[in-house]
Design an enzyme around this catalytic site. Structure first.
Site, PDB file in Angstrom:
ATOM      1  N   GLU A 149       8.142 -30.804  14.761  1.00 42.01           N
ATOM      2  CA  GLU A 149       8.183 -32.072  14.013  1.00 42.01           C
ATOM      3  C   GLU A 149       6.819 -32.457  13.448  1.00 42.01           C
ATOM      4  O   GLU A 149       6.242 -33.492  13.770  1.00 42.01           O
ATOM      5  CB  GLU A 149       8.748 -33.195  14.892  1.00 42.01           C
ATOM      6  CG  GLU A 149      10.184 -32.955  15.302  1.00 42.01           C
ATOM      7  CD  GLU A 149      10.787 -34.081  16.124  1.00 42.01           C
ATOM      8  OE1 GLU A 149      12.019 -34.175  16.191  1.00 42.01           O
ATOM      9  OE2 GLU A 149      10.009 -34.891  16.700  1.00 42.01           O
ATOM     10  N   CYS A 158      -9.815 -38.931   9.370  1.00 40.45           N
ATOM     11  CA  CYS A 158     -11.157 -38.720   9.904  1.00 40.45           C
ATOM     12  C   CYS A 158     -12.106 -38.234   8.805  1.00 40.45           C
ATOM     13  O   CYS A 158     -11.684 -37.922   7.681  1.00 40.45           O
ATOM     14  CB  CYS A 158     -11.113 -37.721  11.061  1.00 40.45           C
ATOM     15  SG  CYS A 158     -10.737 -36.023  10.566  1.00 40.45           S
ATOM     16  N   CYS A 161     -11.167 -34.815   7.470  1.00 36.64           N
ATOM     17  CA  CYS A 161     -10.068 -34.842   6.500  1.00 36.64           C
ATOM     18  C   CYS A 161     -10.538 -35.404   5.160  1.00 36.64           C
ATOM     19  O   CYS A 161     -10.097 -34.948   4.099  1.00 36.64           O
ATOM     20  CB  CYS A 161      -8.904 -35.671   7.041  1.00 36.64           C
ATOM     21  SG  CYS A 161      -7.922 -34.806   8.291  1.00 36.64           S
ATOM     22  N   GLU A 313      18.313 -29.329  16.665  1.00 36.11           N
ATOM     23  CA  GLU A 313      18.322 -30.375  17.691  1.00 36.11           C
ATOM     24  C   GLU A 313      19.378 -31.422  17.351  1.00 36.11           C
ATOM     25  O   GLU A 313      19.526 -31.820  16.200  1.00 36.11           O
ATOM     26  CB  GLU A 313      16.966 -31.096  17.782  1.00 36.11           C
ATOM     27  CG  GLU A 313      15.865 -30.362  18.498  1.00 36.11           C
ATOM     28  CD  GLU A 313      14.640 -31.250  18.706  1.00 36.11           C
ATOM     29  OE1 GLU A 313      14.803 -32.494  18.798  1.00 36.11           O
ATOM     30  OE2 GLU A 313      13.527 -30.710  18.759  1.00 36.11           O
ATOM     31  N   TRP A 321      15.329 -43.741  22.178  1.00 40.20           N
ATOM     32  CA  TRP A 321      14.300 -44.478  21.425  1.00 40.20           C
ATOM     33  C   TRP A 321      14.843 -45.675  20.642  1.00 40.20           C
ATOM     34  O   TRP A 321      14.087 -46.385  19.989  1.00 40.20           O
ATOM     35  CB  TRP A 321      13.564 -43.541  20.464  1.00 40.20           C
ATOM     36  CG  TRP A 321      14.462 -42.900  19.454  1.00 40.20           C
ATOM     37  CD1 TRP A 321      14.977 -43.463  18.319  1.00 40.20           C
ATOM     38  CD2 TRP A 321      14.959 -41.565  19.484  1.00 40.20           C
ATOM     39  NE1 TRP A 321      15.753 -42.561  17.638  1.00 40.20           N
ATOM     40  CE2 TRP A 321      15.749 -41.385  18.331  1.00 40.20           C
ATOM     41  CE3 TRP A 321      14.791 -40.486  20.362  1.00 40.20           C
ATOM     42  CZ2 TRP A 321      16.388 -40.180  18.051  1.00 40.20           C
ATOM     43  CZ3 TRP A 321      15.431 -39.308  20.067  1.00 40.20           C
ATOM     44  CH2 TRP A 321      16.214 -39.155  18.937  1.00 40.20           C
ATOM     45  N   GLU A 361      11.419 -39.349  27.932  1.00 37.11           N
ATOM     46  CA  GLU A 361      12.731 -38.792  27.582  1.00 37.11           C
ATOM     47  C   GLU A 361      13.658 -38.624  28.786  1.00 37.11           C
ATOM     48  O   GLU A 361      14.668 -37.931  28.688  1.00 37.11           O
ATOM     49  CB  GLU A 361      12.543 -37.451  26.851  1.00 37.11           C
ATOM     50  CG  GLU A 361      11.986 -37.663  25.454  1.00 37.11           C
ATOM     51  CD  GLU A 361      11.745 -36.381  24.683  1.00 37.11           C
ATOM     52  OE1 GLU A 361      11.784 -36.443  23.445  1.00 37.11           O
ATOM     53  OE2 GLU A 361      11.507 -35.324  25.304  1.00 37.11           O
ATOM     54  N   HIS A 364      17.019 -39.671  27.794  1.00 35.86           N
ATOM     55  CA  HIS A 364      17.601 -38.977  26.641  1.00 35.86           C
ATOM     56  C   HIS A 364      18.607 -37.967  27.183  1.00 35.86           C
ATOM     57  O   HIS A 364      18.309 -37.194  28.088  1.00 35.86           O
ATOM     58  CB  HIS A 364      16.494 -38.257  25.862  1.00 35.86           C
ATOM     59  CG  HIS A 364      16.934 -37.644  24.568  1.00 35.86           C
ATOM     60  ND1 HIS A 364      17.820 -36.599  24.494  1.00 35.86           N
ATOM     61  CD2 HIS A 364      16.596 -37.932  23.284  1.00 35.86           C
ATOM     62  CE1 HIS A 364      18.005 -36.258  23.227  1.00 35.86           C
ATOM     63  NE2 HIS A 364      17.270 -37.055  22.478  1.00 35.86           N
TER      64      HIS A 364
END
Length: 681
Positions: A149, A158, A161, A313, A321, A361, A364
């Site tokens: 993900e 930062c 970056c 998934e 969540w 989780e 979950h």
């Protein structure tokens, strides 16, 4: 690629490192009961695999891999690079992200790394190399899964970056003179004379948090959109860094990473060019329409021009969540699994195998609950599903959906629409796409979701809601599509700006003015409690009402050759066009100058589908979803009854085999509530 797969893959994320070794044998026994034939591991196990920079420990993973191999369970081998070990964050603190507020993070959560940090790139590449070297000869290795993900929490802002952004801009624009022109940098004195003057657009610079209350906006759209492009590219470079290493050792094994449907920070169309098999995580909640997940499935299929994807998934029951984590009602897990297959998936995989004991989780749902056995409602549903998928075998694997309708979606367009400070804070891009998608879904007409740059020649109808940002080559491609006989349907706020969010001068709708045969004089944003009317001037048999309600935006349009099909019903622009149609070559370009009620969209889409002889397999019914996948000379028709009551329908003439029970049927068919029928013909 898919011809190598001999089954629908069934199973999910397996995290054996969270459990004592004594549990592993029991895991295998339960997998056999459920019919699990594939697992993903070890997604978050970097700390266990590499306890320090110089020490690697694969001994525990070797044991798990050996167990799976002995029991003929396929492996999707995941690099664990979404969650770096604590020692790594401590030793290389610059690896941690700096968020949009300018705060440097400490170790914690996941995807908490700066994508441009050289130590992260080096160490993530090293663990990928170690795994590829060790497991490249596994006979049951079916796919590599990189990280997890990407972009799920935040971009990084930062100094590293910021410097990388400057380098990216130099490559994109070549000179500051060109950059200043493309960004319209004379606005508010933003002209740059040195690359070092450019800062990352954050809350400390150009981004205004929750401007007008609903969404972040920006003072400087060109820069902000480019930073999104840059960050999407930066995460992509992290992915490719691992892919290149893995492909050296296993060039013939496909590689994926898990997408999140319509996830705004990452340009999935751009990423799809570099991914062998698209995979994604589907977590629809009970209070969402079932079309919501269907649209995301179709998006995943559309990313690679109709190629099947992996549902990698989903939850077997509730998630953890939401404000209220409601249970999936009986039959819902099964029907949502088949919905994925119906829209192009060749897998049904869950997060996760065994429910975690602790941390965020622990509540979950998983395939094996805290009870530790399968004698539960969910366990029985999973067992039934596993047996059915085993029976289906490879019949549907690799099959495709033949859509004659497509809807355009574009990530930079999404960013541009929602970074703008007008015309209305209530305008959100996804909501507009969902409204038009839902019309085709309700009509049971399959639709591909494509990027505007894709080949349009195979379609009869293209829908492009709020296609605000348009490159010249895209406008030319759409014009050629219409000239050749296609129907192009677009809406307010389309064709307005170029790829840097600079207005295309000469009158709205800019890039589409010639194609649509009109120009927009003014754009009215309605207050939330205001509505207007679409009054039909042209009579279509499919348009059930003479008047429809509309809201949000009303364009004040002047036709330049387009035919007015409907007008607004009130306000000072009463009588001006709200719906137009312009003949262009052999085709038509249709413009909808407002946000109509859902009935209007559905009726109008039905009209143009009828014009192109595009029809549903069976007569549409509310709550009954119908799709068709095709392979060689066989057609697989999926009928899903999402209702709480049984549904009956008449099949087209012919005989069909129900693949879930072997019955040969014709004529009338009745499907029980929350049930599925797969017909082969």
């Amino acid at each position: 690629m898919f011809e190598k797969f001999s089954k629908i893959f069934y199973g999910g994320d397996y995290n054996p490192d969270q459990w004592d070794e004594s549990v592993w044998e029991e895991d295998i026994k339960l997998m056999k009961v459920l019919g699990v034939n594939a697992v993903t591991l070890p997604v978050f196990s970097w700390a266990r695999l590499q306890p320090s920079e110089d020490i690697f420990d694969f001994s525990w993973l070797d044991k798990v891999v050996d167990l799976l191999k002995k029991n003929n369970i396929s492996i999707i081998m995941a690099t664990p690079t979404a969650a770096q070990p604590a020692w790594m964050s401590k030793k290389y603190p610059e690896m941690l992200i700096t968020d949009i507020q300018g705060r440097k993070h400490k170790h914690g959560r996941r995807v908490n790394f700066c994508p441009n940090n050289t130590d992260y790139r080096r160490l993530s590449g090293l663990i990928a190399e170690k795994m590829a070297e060790r497991y490249k000869e596994l006979p049951n290795l079916i796919m590599w899964h990189i990280c997890n993900e990407y972009g799920s929490y935040s971009y990084c802002y930062c100094e590293n970056c910021t410097q990388a952004f400057r380098t990216w801009l130099k490559k994109r624009y070549g000179s500051l003179e060109k950059l200043n022109k493309r960004w319209n940098a004379n606005f508010w004195g933003h002209t740059y004379y040195n690359w070092e003057e450019i800062e990352a657009p954050s809350y400390l610079t150009e981004i205004v948090p929750s401007w007008l209350g609903k969404k972040d906006m920006t003072i400087f759209q060109g820069m902000a959109i480019d930073y999104n492009r840059f960050m999407s590219d930066s995460y992509l470079d992290c992915y490719l860094n691992e892919v290149r290493i893995i492909k050296k050792h296993t060039p013939d094994i496909p590689v994926t990473t898990n997408f999140m449907g319509s996830h705004k920070p990452i340009d999935y169309f751009d990423w799809a060019k570099h991914i062998d098999i698209i995979s994604w995580d589907n977590y629809p909640t009970n209070n969402l329409p079932v079309s919501n997940a269907a649209m995301r499935h179709d998006l995943m299929r559309g990313l690679k021009n109709g190629q099947p994807f992996f549902l990698i998934e989903q939850a077997s029951n509730q998630v953890n969540w939401e404000p209220q984590n409601a249970l999936k009602r009986p039959g819902v897990m099964r029907i949502l699994s088949y919905q994925a297959i119906a829209h192009g998936s060749d897998s049904v995989l869950f997060f996760q195998w065994r429910q975690s004991r602790g941390a965020c989780e622990k509540y979950h749902s998983a395939m094996v609950p805290h009870a530790g056995h399968l004698n539960t409602r969910t366990g029985r549903e999973l067992t039934k599903l596993g047996k059915e998928l085993e029976k289906l075998g490879k019949k549907t694997v690799g099959s495709r959906i033949n859509s004659k309708v497509a809807m355009m979606m574009d990530w930079p367009n999404w960013w541009a629409v929602e970074f703008s400070t007008g015309p209305s804070e209530d305008l959100t891009y996804l909501n507009q796409l969902e409204k038009y998608y839902r019309a085709f879904y309700d009509l049971n007409i399959s639709i591909d979701i494509i990027n505007p740059s894709y080949d349009l020649s195979g379609y009869d109808i293209i829908v492009a809601p709020v296609l605000y940002m348009v490159k010249k080559d895209i406008a030319s491609s759409i014009e050629k599509f219409v000239e050749s006989g296609g129907i192009f349907i677009t809406t307010f706020l389309s064709g307005m700006v170029d790829e840097n969010d600079l207005v295309i001068l000469g009158g709205y709708p800019g890039a589409f003015r010639k194609l649509l045969g009109l120009w927009i004089e003014e754009i009215d944003a309605l207050y939330p409690d205001m509505t207007n009317k679409i009054v039909m001037k042209e009579k279509f048999s499919e348009m059930a009402k003479k008047e429809y309600e509309c809201r949000l935006i009303c364009d004040v349009a002047n036709t330049e050759g387009a035919k007015t099909l409907a007008v607004f019903g009130k306000d000072y622009y009463k009588g001006s066009p709200s719906l137009t149609e312009n003949e262009f070559g052999k085709g038509k370009a249709v413009y909808i100058a407002t946000e109509p009620e859902d009935d209007f969209i559905k009726d109008l889409m039905k009209h143009y589908c009828n014009e192109k002889a595009i029809h549903s397999f069976v007569r549409p019914q509310k709550g009954v979803e119908v799709t068709q996948r095709i392979k060689d000379d066989r057609t697989y028709t999926f009928i899903l009854n999402h209702n709480s009551e049984e549904a009956s329908m008449t099949l087209p003439e012919g005989k069909y085999t129900n693949l879930l029970n072997g019955d040969v049927i014709s004529g009338e068919i009745t499907i029980l509530p929350k049930d599925v029928c797969i017909l082969e013909s």
